[in-house]
Design an enzyme around this catalytic site. Structure first.
Site, PDB file in Angstrom:
ATOM      1  CB  SER A 141      22.150 -53.034  21.564  1.00 42.14           C
ATOM      2  OG  SER A 141      22.121 -52.889  22.971  1.00 42.14           O
ATOM      3  CE1 TYR A 154      16.653 -52.782  21.697  1.00 40.73           C
ATOM      4  CE2 TYR A 154      18.364 -53.512  23.209  1.00 40.73           C
ATOM      5  CZ  TYR A 154      17.889 -52.593  22.298  1.00 40.73           C
ATOM      6  OH  TYR A 154      18.643 -51.483  21.979  1.00 40.73           O
TER       7      TYR A 154
HETATM    8  N1  LIG Z   1      19.259 -45.718  23.859  1.00 40.73           N
HETATM    9  C1  LIG Z   1      20.031 -46.733  24.200  1.00 40.73           C
HETATM   10  O1  LIG Z   1      20.420 -46.872  25.382  1.00 40.73           O
HETATM   11  C2  LIG Z   1      20.495 -47.704  23.155  1.00 40.73           C
HETATM   12  C3  LIG Z   1      21.526 -48.589  23.486  1.00 40.73           C
HETATM   13  C4  LIG Z   1      21.939 -49.500  22.531  1.00 40.73           C
HETATM   14  C5  LIG Z   1      21.385 -49.514  21.273  1.00 40.73           C
HETATM   15  N2  LIG Z   1      20.380 -48.638  20.973  1.00 40.73           N
HETATM   16  C6  LIG Z   1      19.810 -48.703  19.639  1.00 40.73           C
HETATM   17  O2  LIG Z   1      19.931 -47.452  19.018  1.00 40.73           O
HETATM   18  C7  LIG Z   1      18.957 -47.337  17.967  1.00 40.73           C
HETATM   19  C8  LIG Z   1      18.292 -45.989  18.039  1.00 40.73           C
HETATM   20  O3  LIG Z   1      17.513 -45.954  19.227  1.00 40.73           O
HETATM   21  P1  LIG Z   1      17.460 -44.678  20.191  1.00 40.73           P
HETATM   22  O4  LIG Z   1      18.021 -45.099  21.476  1.00 40.73           O
HETATM   23  O5  LIG Z   1      17.994 -43.497  19.504  1.00 40.73           O
HETATM   24  O6  LIG Z   1      15.888 -44.609  20.438  1.00 40.73           O
HETATM   25  P2  LIG Z   1      14.780 -43.591  19.918  1.00 40.73           P
HETATM   26  O7  LIG Z   1      13.510 -44.190  20.380  1.00 40.73           O
HETATM   27  O8  LIG Z   1      15.138 -42.205  20.338  1.00 40.73           O
HETATM   28  O9  LIG Z   1      14.913 -43.662  18.345  1.00 40.73           O
HETATM   29  C9  LIG Z   1      14.439 -44.743  17.588  1.00 40.73           C
HETATM   30  C10 LIG Z   1      13.768 -44.160  16.365  1.00 40.73           C
HETATM   31  O10 LIG Z   1      13.430 -45.235  15.493  1.00 40.73           O
HETATM   32  C11 LIG Z   1      12.162 -44.920  14.928  1.00 40.73           C
HETATM   33  N3  LIG Z   1      11.556 -46.155  14.436  1.00 40.73           N
HETATM   34  C12 LIG Z   1      11.127 -47.217  15.133  1.00 40.73           C
HETATM   35  N4  LIG Z   1      10.622 -48.146  14.302  1.00 40.73           N
HETATM   36  C13 LIG Z   1      10.756 -47.660  13.041  1.00 40.73           C
HETATM   37  C14 LIG Z   1      10.413 -48.146  11.754  1.00 40.73           C
HETATM   38  N5  LIG Z   1       9.857 -49.345  11.585  1.00 40.73           N
HETATM   39  N6  LIG Z   1      10.682 -47.363  10.689  1.00 40.73           N
HETATM   40  C15 LIG Z   1      11.252 -46.145  10.842  1.00 40.73           C
HETATM   41  N7  LIG Z   1      11.591 -45.637  12.030  1.00 40.73           N
HETATM   42  C16 LIG Z   1      11.351 -46.390  13.122  1.00 40.73           C
HETATM   43  C17 LIG Z   1      11.380 -44.277  16.060  1.00 40.73           C
HETATM   44  O11 LIG Z   1      10.285 -43.527  15.570  1.00 40.73           O
HETATM   45  C18 LIG Z   1      12.459 -43.416  16.710  1.00 40.73           C
HETATM   46  O12 LIG Z   1      12.509 -42.113  16.175  1.00 40.73           O
HETATM   47  C19 LIG Z   1      18.020 -48.535  18.152  1.00 40.73           C
HETATM   48  O13 LIG Z   1      18.325 -49.530  17.213  1.00 40.73           O
HETATM   49  C20 LIG Z   1      18.331 -48.997  19.556  1.00 40.73           C
HETATM   50  O14 LIG Z   1      18.027 -50.345  19.744  1.00 40.73           O
HETATM   51  C21 LIG Z   1      19.935 -47.732  21.885  1.00 40.73           C
END
Ligand SMILES: NC(=O)c1ccc[n+]([C@@H]2O[C@H](COP(=O)([O-])OP(=O)(O)OC[C@H]3O[C@@H](n4cnc5c(N)ncnc54)[C@H](O)[C@@H]3O)[C@@H](O)[C@H]2O)c1
Length: 273
Positions: A141, A154
């Site tokens: 991130s 986080y």
């Molecule tokens: N959305 C943002 O603004 C953003 C920004 C920077 C980084 N990220 C990162 O992107 C990645 C994806 O997140 P997203 O934004 O798509 O959110 P999201 O909540 O849509 O997706 C995350 C997914 O991970 C799954 N998950 C969580 N714990 C798990 C586990 N132990 N085993 C298997 N699956 C698991 C959840 O069920 C969910 O489907 C994350 O690592 C997040 O930190 C997101």
């Protein structure tokens, strides 16, 4: 590395960024194991992929922070499609806002945001070194380069994920293993709005710190940026170009950057209260 004809595992593939990466991979002719804690969500993404590209995806309900579960995913990929070429350590959780986060809270976030990456690498890298090829893609991130206002768990685990990806890239690139690290700011997913929905002012600040800092991108755009970076075998993937400038400013004068972050946090909390 071209994704065409390759075998990939995408964790957190049941939606958001992971779901979009899985779909983009299939568009590029890869075959994908879509893994998520939410088995129904993983199945829904898989059904969408297979409707467009029959036989390209298989779903798995799994806690991808568990070593045995990761081993099962690798075996499933091997059995359905062949040896794994790309592993997207993408599943992530936000965690608890402040110092009240207890041992169990820290363990959970460290497990998903960091140890899941380490455990996957431990299972995959020896085989990749033997084959002289493999690609590990870490979703960290911008919070792993800058920080995350409103969530210590986080901020800390995302810095650690960046550190682990850097270490892998330095240690294994000369053995044929590629590594990329995705560091976006706001992306329009459940996770981004989790803090806002929590009602805790620090959680609300966590969401607004991101949504106020720049444009909120759609997951599909981020997935296209990821595939382009893999094609170029580029380490750092910054869908928000402004993150590079923010990172430079931090490095140029750390104390000035900390003062600015304190002012930013105070203004966000003033608006919320
Ligand atoms: N959305 C943002 O603004 C953003 C920004 C920077 C980084 N990220 C990162 O992107 C990645 C994806 O997140 P997203 O934004 O798509 O959110 P999201 O909540 O849509 O997706 C995350 C997914 O991970 C799954 N998950 C969580 N714990 C798990 C586990 N132990 N085993 C298997 N699956 C698991 C959840 O069920 C969910 O489907 C994350 O690592 C997040 O930190 C997101």
């Amino acid at each position: 590395m071209k994704a065409t004809g390759r075998v990939a595992i995408v964790t957190g593939g049941g939606g958001g960024i992971g779901g979009a990466i899985a779909e983009e991979l299939a568009t590029h002719g890869a075959r994908v194991v879509v893994a998520d804690l939410d088995a129904d969500a993983a199945q829904a993404v898989t059904d969408r992929i297979n409707a467009a590209s029959p036989g390209s995806a298989v779903a798995a309900g799994a806690d991808v922070s568990d070593t045995a579960a990761i081993g099962d995913l690798i075996a499933l990929a091997q059995q359905r499609f062949g040896p794994v070429n790309l592993y997207f350590a993408n599943a992530g959780v936000l965690g608890v806002p402040g110092l009240e986060a207890g041992e169990a809270d820290w363990d959970r976030v460290i497990d998903v945001n960091l140890r899941a990456h380490i455990r996957a690498a431990q299972l995959l890298i020896p085989d990749w070194v033997e084959r002289g090829e493999g690609y590990f893609i870490s979703t960290a991130s911008a919070a792993g380069l800058l920080t995350q206002i409103g969530s210590a768990t986080y901020a800390v685990t995302k810095h650690a994920a960046v550190g682990f990806a850097e270490w892998l890239a330095i240690s294994y690139r000369d053995s044929g293993v590629r590594v990329s690290c995705l560091c976006p700011m706001g992306v329009n997913t459940e996770l981004l709005y989790g803090g806002e929905k929590s009602g805790d002012p620090r959680g609300v600040a966590a969401t607004r710190a991101v949504t106020s800092a720049g444009v909120v991108l759609e997951p599909a755009q981020v997935a296209r940026d990821v595939l382009a970076a893999i094609d170029e075998e580029r380490f750092l993937i910054l869908p928000h170009a402004a993150v590079a400038d923010m990172f430079r400013q931090k490095a140029a004068d750390y104390d000035r950057w900390l003062r600015g972050m304190r002012r930013y946090q105070a203004s966000l909390l003033d608006d919320i209260r």
